[in-house]
Design a protein around this motif. Structure first.
Motif, mmCIF file in Angstrom:
data_model
loop_
_atom_site.group_PDB
_atom_site.id
_atom_site.type_symbol
_atom_site.label_atom_id
_atom_site.label_comp_id
_atom_site.label_asym_id
_atom_site.label_seq_id
_atom_site.Cartn_x
_atom_site.Cartn_y
_atom_site.Cartn_z
ATOM 1 N N GLU A 111 10.083 -3.324 -2.452
ATOM 2 C CA GLU A 111 9.890 -2.816 -1.081
ATOM 3 C C GLU A 111 11.029 -1.862 -0.716
ATOM 4 O OE1 GLU A 111 7.565 -3.421 1.455
ATOM 5 O OE2 GLU A 111 6.298 -4.320 -0.077
ATOM 6 N N THR A 112 12.258 -2.277 -0.994
ATOM 7 C CA THR A 112 13.436 -1.465 -0.660
ATOM 8 C C THR A 112 13.387 -0.118 -1.372
ATOM 9 O OG1 THR A 112 14.751 -3.470 -0.383
ATOM 10 C CG2 THR A 112 15.963 -1.434 -0.685
ATOM 11 N N ALA A 113 13.077 -0.122 -2.660
ATOM 12 C CA ALA A 113 13.036 1.117 -3.443
ATOM 13 C C ALA A 113 11.955 2.060 -2.917
ATOM 14 C CB ALA A 113 12.793 0.806 -4.915
ATOM 15 N N ALA A 114 10.789 1.529 -2.599
ATOM 16 C CA ALA A 114 9.692 2.369 -2.113
ATOM 17 C C ALA A 114 10.015 2.969 -0.749
ATOM 18 C CB ALA A 114 8.404 1.556 -2.050
ATOM 19 N N VAL A 115 10.605 2.163 0.123
ATOM 20 C CA VAL A 115 10.977 2.665 1.460
ATOM 21 C C VAL A 115 12.056 3.735 1.325
ATOM 22 C CG1 VAL A 115 12.122 1.999 3.609
ATOM 23 C CG2 VAL A 115 10.266 0.612 2.716
ATOM 24 N N GLY A 166 0.786 -1.219 0.000
ATOM 25 C CA GLY A 166 0.000 0.000 0.000
ATOM 26 C C GLY A 166 0.824 1.277 0.000
ATOM 27 N N PRO A 167 0.166 2.402 0.338
ATOM 28 C CA PRO A 167 0.866 3.687 0.313
ATOM 29 C C PRO A 167 1.953 3.759 1.393
ATOM 30 C CG PRO A 167 -1.321 3.941 1.248
ATOM 31 C CD PRO A 167 -1.211 2.527 0.757
ATOM 32 N N TYR A 168 3.054 4.416 1.062
ATOM 33 C CA TYR A 168 4.166 4.535 1.999
ATOM 34 C C TYR A 168 4.112 5.895 2.687
ATOM 35 C CZ TYR A 168 6.055 0.285 0.147
ATOM 36 O OH TYR A 168 6.219 -1.027 -0.198
ATOM 37 N N PRO A 169 4.036 5.902 4.014
ATOM 38 C CA PRO A 169 3.932 7.185 4.724
ATOM 39 C C PRO A 169 5.238 7.977 4.634
ATOM 40 C CG PRO A 169 4.119 5.369 6.285
ATOM 41 C CD PRO A 169 4.012 4.761 4.921
ATOM 42 N N ILE A 170 5.089 9.279 4.423
ATOM 43 C CA ILE A 170 6.253 10.165 4.396
ATOM 44 C C ILE A 170 6.406 10.788 5.781
ATOM 45 C CG2 ILE A 170 7.242 12.257 3.406
ATOM 46 C CD1 ILE A 170 5.832 11.542 0.815
ATOM 47 N N ARG A 171 5.407 11.560 6.176
ATOM 48 C CA ARG A 171 5.402 12.136 7.514
ATOM 49 C C ARG A 171 3.972 12.544 7.840
ATOM 50 N NH1 ARG A 171 9.089 15.612 6.735
ATOM 51 N NH2 ARG A 171 7.880 17.493 6.775
#
Length: 142
Positions: A88-92, A3-8
């Protein structure tokens, strides 16, 4: 994907604005590496995104200017044998980059004044040291 990756805070990377490309990786994997597209290239159009507040977007565009190609931020990952783990690594990594780039600037440092007592003590100790050294200069010192 998870899903969406939180920034802040409540702001996160929307899945719809991420562009994925896959290619053969030169990393670990033996014969497997010759047949599978495990390297991941993730592109995020920072200049055209609507997901970030305008202030964050301007801050990120300024701070990441050297990494941007036509307003697009590119992140590559090829550490893992699995395409899924590389995704996963790239998105994080992209989320972390954006979190750091959109962070508010640090508070300016307020210069502090050295207390008078500390300065006086320093000067007193310097005088004592000078006196000690002056006492060693006598002609009869052999």
């Amino acid at each position: 994907m998870s899903g969406p990756y939180p920034i802040r805070g409540s702001v996160s990377l929307p899945e719809t604005e991420l562009v994925w490309r896959f290619s053969r990786s030169s990393g670990p994997g033996g014969q497997h590496v010759n047949t599978s597209d495990s390297q991941v290239e993730l592109r995020f159009d920072l200049a055209a995104t609507e997901a970030l507040p305008e202030v964050w977007k301007q801050r990120a565009l300024e701070r990441l200017a050297s990494r941007l190609v036509g307003g697009v931020l590119v992140v590559r990952a090829s550490e893992h044998r699995s395409q899924w783990r590389n995704r996963e690594t790239a998105a994080v990594r992209l989320a972390a980059l954006l979190a750091e780039a959109t962070a508010p600037p640090p508070k300016p440092r307020r210069p502090t004044k050295i207390p008078r007592g500390i300065n006086e003590r320093r000067l007193r100790e310097k005088k004592q040291r000078a006196d000690t050294k002056r006492g060693r200069q006598g002609r009869d010192w052999h």
